[in-house]
Write a protein that holds these residues in place. Structure first.
Motif, PDB file in Angstrom:
ATOM      1  N   UNK A 165      30.707  23.780 -13.829  1.00 34.65           N
ATOM      2  CA  UNK A 165      29.257  23.956 -13.979  1.00 34.65           C
ATOM      3  C   UNK A 165      28.728  23.187 -15.192  1.00 34.65           C
ATOM      4  N   UNK A 166      29.424  23.284 -16.323  1.00 33.57           N
ATOM      5  CA  UNK A 166      28.986  22.538 -17.514  1.00 33.57           C
ATOM      6  C   UNK A 166      29.030  21.038 -17.234  1.00 33.57           C
ATOM      7  N   UNK A 167      30.098  20.585 -16.580  1.00 39.63           N
ATOM      8  CA  UNK A 167      30.190  19.170 -16.229  1.00 39.63           C
ATOM      9  C   UNK A 167      29.039  18.731 -15.338  1.00 39.63           C
ATOM     10  N   UNK A 168      28.719  19.525 -14.326  1.00 40.58           N
ATOM     11  CA  UNK A 168      27.609  19.188 -13.432  1.00 40.58           C
ATOM     12  C   UNK A 168      26.277  19.148 -14.157  1.00 40.58           C
ATOM     13  N   UNK A 169      26.046  20.117 -15.044  1.00 41.94           N
ATOM     14  CA  UNK A 169      24.802  20.123 -15.824  1.00 41.94           C
ATOM     15  C   UNK A 169      24.749  18.925 -16.766  1.00 41.94           C
ATOM     16  N   UNK A 170      25.887  18.570 -17.360  1.00 43.39           N
ATOM     17  CA  UNK A 170      25.940  17.361 -18.186  1.00 43.39           C
ATOM     18  C   UNK A 170      25.618  16.122 -17.356  1.00 43.39           C
ATOM     19  N   UNK A 171      26.135  16.079 -16.140  1.00 49.20           N
ATOM     20  CA  UNK A 171      25.856  14.944 -15.265  1.00 49.20           C
ATOM     21  C   UNK A 171      24.386  14.814 -14.939  1.00 49.20           C
ATOM     22  N   UNK A 224      20.907  24.649 -20.736  1.00 47.72           N
ATOM     23  CA  UNK A 224      21.607  25.552 -19.808  1.00 47.72           C
ATOM     24  C   UNK A 224      23.109  25.272 -19.840  1.00 47.72           C
ATOM     25  N   UNK A 225      23.486  24.005 -19.951  1.00 47.27           N
ATOM     26  CA  UNK A 225      24.903  23.653 -20.078  1.00 47.27           C
ATOM     27  C   UNK A 225      25.522  24.270 -21.316  1.00 47.27           C
ATOM     28  N   UNK A 226      24.763  24.286 -22.413  1.00 47.09           N
ATOM     29  CA  UNK A 226      25.254  24.931 -23.640  1.00 47.09           C
ATOM     30  C   UNK A 226      25.483  26.413 -23.415  1.00 47.09           C
ATOM     31  N   UNK A 227      24.543  27.055 -22.740  1.00 49.36           N
ATOM     32  CA  UNK A 227      24.669  28.494 -22.472  1.00 49.36           C
ATOM     33  C   UNK A 227      25.889  28.784 -21.605  1.00 49.36           C
ATOM     34  N   UNK A 235      19.109  26.156 -28.759  1.00 54.82           N
ATOM     35  CA  UNK A 235      17.890  26.702 -28.155  1.00 54.82           C
ATOM     36  C   UNK A 235      16.671  26.445 -29.043  1.00 54.82           C
ATOM     37  N   UNK A 236      16.816  26.670 -30.330  1.00 59.38           N
ATOM     38  CA  UNK A 236      15.718  26.413 -31.278  1.00 59.38           C
ATOM     39  C   UNK A 236      15.371  24.932 -31.289  1.00 59.38           C
ATOM     40  N   UNK A 237      16.380  24.083 -31.324  1.00 52.68           N
ATOM     41  CA  UNK A 237      16.162  22.635 -31.306  1.00 52.68           C
ATOM     42  C   UNK A 237      15.442  22.214 -30.023  1.00 52.68           C
TER      43      UNK A 237
END
Length: 188
Positions: A82-88, A130-133, A155-157
């Motif tokens: 999931x993180x990989x897909x969001x990064x993509x 979302x990938x960070x989360x 999130x703040x950034x």
């Protein structure tokens, strides 16, 4: 043209040969999902509303290539995919922003082109956040304090960049993408 065809044949042979060295499962995953996604993007999907799909598939499959190259091969945790897909998806969106005008002149009308620069930048920031989360909350076990702090910082950034506008979302998306990659590696 013969030189170009020869170079292409050599590159394909080197890619398939190098992929085979990873083992059958990892090699097949690499060739079909990662390399295949690149070809699908360039030959078919770059100019369509599905321009994002090859990026999601390729980046999401990258953890699988690594895990399937282990002895014995195993599937990666779903959160990594999931993180990989969001990064993509984020990479596709961020990568296209500087080229929107040039691409429009050549007839490229992928998803970011249809959305426009500002919505694409906003979407990139949101997707990468979302990938960070997912990188923080996805792995089994308790979440370390530093990971919570990093997620709050991202999130703040992201909120600050979205409120500021201009080039801030683009720059923030790049920073958050790096954080996501680091989190993917550290939380593995």
């Amino acid at each position: 043209m013969p030189v170009l065809r020869g170079a292409l044949a050599a590159a394909v042979a080197a890619c398939v040969g190098g992929s085979a060295l990873l083992g059958p499962a990892a090699g097949l995953t690499h060739v079909v999902l990662l390399v295949g996604s690149g070809w699908a993007y360039n030959l078919l999907l770059k100019r369509t509303v599905l321009s994002w799909l090859p990026y999601v598939v390729a980046f999401g499959s990258l953890p699988a290539v690594v895990w399937l190259a282990l002895d014995p091969p195993v599937l990666p945790p779903a959160w990594m995919v999931a993180v990989g897909g969001l990064l993509g998806l984020g990479a596709h969106l961020v990568n296209v922003i500087p080229d929107l005008a040039d691409d429009a002149a050549t007839g490229v009308r992928g998803l970011p082109h249809r959305l426009g620069a500002r919505p694409t930048a906003v979407l990139a920031v949101l997707v990468l956040t979302a990938g960070s989360a997912v990188a923080v909350l996805g792995p089994d076990g308790p979440v370390p304090g530093w990971a919570w702090a990093l997620l709050v910082g991202v999130t703040v950034l992201a909120m600050a960049a979205l409120l500021r506008g201009g080039r801030a979302p683009f720059r923030t998306a790049l920073v958050v993408a790096v954080v996501d990659v680091v989190m993917l590696l550290v939380r593995a």
